[in-house]
Design an enzyme around this catalytic site. Structure first.
Site, PDB file in Angstrom:
ATOM      1  N   GLN A   1       6.031  14.424   2.439  1.00  0.00           N
ATOM      2  CA  GLN A   1       5.371  13.622   3.463  1.00  0.00           C
ATOM      3  C   GLN A   1       4.650  14.508   4.477  1.00  0.00           C
ATOM      4  OE1 GLN A   1       5.537  10.124   2.953  1.00  0.00           O
ATOM      5  NE2 GLN A   1       3.770  10.361   4.290  1.00  0.00           N
TER       6      GLN A   1
ATOM      7  N   GLY B   1      -2.946   0.138  -1.200  1.00  0.00           N
ATOM      8  CA  GLY B   1      -3.519  -0.809  -2.146  1.00  0.00           C
ATOM      9  C   GLY B   1      -4.066  -2.072  -1.533  1.00  0.00           C
TER      10      GLY B   1
ATOM     11  N   GLY C   1      -3.325   0.687   7.163  1.00  0.00           N
ATOM     12  CA  GLY C   1      -2.554  -0.424   6.632  1.00  0.00           C
ATOM     13  C   GLY C   1      -1.799   0.002   5.387  1.00  0.00           C
TER      14      GLY C   1
ATOM     15  N   GLU D   1     -10.153   9.212   2.259  1.00  0.00           N
ATOM     16  CA  GLU D   1      -8.771   9.631   2.018  1.00  0.00           C
ATOM     17  C   GLU D   1      -8.755  10.977   1.286  1.00  0.00           C
ATOM     18  OE1 GLU D   1      -5.098   6.661   1.139  1.00  0.00           O
ATOM     19  OE2 GLU D   1      -6.535   6.888  -0.487  1.00  0.00           O
TER      20      GLU D   1
ATOM     21  N   GLY E   1      -6.991  -2.466   0.146  1.00  0.00           N
ATOM     22  CA  GLY E   1      -8.440  -2.625   0.051  1.00  0.00           C
ATOM     23  C   GLY E   1      -9.241  -1.844   1.070  1.00  0.00           C
ATOM     24  N   LYS E   2      -8.592  -0.925   1.803  1.00  0.00           N
ATOM     25  CA  LYS E   2      -9.296  -0.139   2.831  1.00  0.00           C
ATOM     26  C   LYS E   2     -10.395   0.737   2.231  1.00  0.00           C
ATOM     27  CE  LYS E   2      -5.491   1.891   3.960  1.00  0.00           C
ATOM     28  NZ  LYS E   2      -6.162   2.890   3.154  1.00  0.00           N
TER      29      LYS E   2
END
Length: 352
Positions: A95, A29, A26, A54, A31-32
């Site tokens: 990226q 920022g 998602g 992450e 909340g994952k």
């Protein structure tokens, strides 16, 4: 609750390991990571839960600080210090480096995921990962393109990097409909080099919402209805600046029709004159690229997870309560033990 079973006991009861793998993804920022931190090490049924975090250490301390540099590059482009060509080359290179840890781990994991056993199985291992490679190869690049920081030609180069997906992928797209709350969460992280870019945030939210529709479309259309897809493509409008603005800023509602149309997918963004003949048909190479994207998405079981108004604890409870509804794949016990070792090594080197 009974004590969690040990791996050795579970292994003696099953001829093969049953793996549930779930990617939490998602916008930034949202909340994952907080959810992942609070997920227990065993399910209520005593099944071991492995968590892949992450790769923030890799992004920030291995060579270039990617987070600071990509935000600085976009700021400089908007101030006129970089041309679109210059910012596109830099953003695409950065990226690609964001994607590297995901792609390496995905390759190792893919070889250990075999045929699907269905849902409501008896898993011997649950694997939960913070983001799928699609985030770094498709979603963030498209959002950067929509905000004017990455050119179309560089975007095409990025989406080609999306890897093939083995059976049994469960992708949970976390949704937060309260923009004010989302901005507050992002700002409160207070990470060095990270900025609250409202345009980028809206673009990402739109892209992730559209990704769900795109995967649903791929599951319906692939691999047998290529002619139908090509016919729908010709009916798409040219994706111009006004459509890009609409895509980013207009609220999206969850698509409830019996069948998602191509118009509701991310592919509509690629209806550009640079990629098409005068009649709107795609050039052969770009048709292969976009059809290939759909074919890679069709093995994904996708779901939206609206966390608006929920505490982190409630989010975790809801997420874990629905685990039995997700796809399960066969894996050997040797593979399962290797997955555990890989997760421990990856988190030690990559996560903060």
């Amino acid at each position: 609750m009974s004590e969690p079973q040990s791996w050795s006991v579970m292994a003696s009861q099953m001829t093969s390991a049953q793996l549930i793998r779930v990617y939490l993804d998602g916008s930034m920022g949202i909340g994952k990571t907080s959810m992942l931190n609070e997920i227990p090490t065993h399910s209520l049924m005593g099944v071991p839960v492995l968590k892949v975090f992450e790769p923030m250490k890799y992004w920030r301390y291995y060579f270039t600080d990617l987070v600071t540099t990509v935000n600085d590059t976009c700021d400089r482009r908007r101030r006129g210090e970089f041309s679109l060509f210059q910012s596109s080359m830099i953003v695409t290179a950065l990226q690609s480096k964001f994607a590297d840890p995901y792609l390496v781990f995905h390759e190792r994991l893919s070889s250990k995921c075999h045929r699907i056993t269905g849902t409501r199985g008896n898993p011997s291992l649950i694997l939960i990962l913070d983001r799928h490679p699609i985030s770094a190869t498709v979603c963030f690049p498209i959002a950067r393109h929509l905000t004017g920081d990455c050119s179309l030609e560089m975007l095409i180069s990025m989406i080609i990097r999306l890897p093939q997906e083995p059976p049994g992928c469960n992708l949970v797209i976390v949704d937060l409909h309260d923009e004010k709350e989302h901005v507050s969460r992002l700002s409160s992280r207070n990470r060095t080099g990270e900025k609250t870019d409202l345009l980028m945030l809206r673009a990402l939210n739109a892209v992730y919402s559209c990704l769900v529709d795109t995967i649903m479309y791929a599951n319906h259309i692939c691999p047998y209805s290529k002619d139908e897809w090509e016919s729908e493509w010709l009916d798409l409008p040219w994706f111009d600046t006004s459509l890009a603005t609409t895509f980013i800023n207009e609220p999206r509602t969850d698509y409830r029709g019996s069948r998602v149309s191509l118009h509701h997918t991310l592919l509509a963004i690629f209806k550009r004159r640079e990629l098409c003949a005068e009649d709107g048909s795609l050039s052969t190479t770009h048709a292969w690229i976009l059809w290939g994207l759909l074919m890679k998405l069709r093995n994904i079981n996708v779901e939206r997870f609206n966390i608006t108004g929920l505490s982190t604890t409630k989010c975790v409870e809801s997420f874990m309560d629905t685990m039995s509804e997700r796809l399960v794949t066969h894996s050997s016990w040797n593979d399962a033990f290797e997955i555990e070792a890989d997760v421990l090594a990856y988190n030690k080197e990559m996560a903060m």
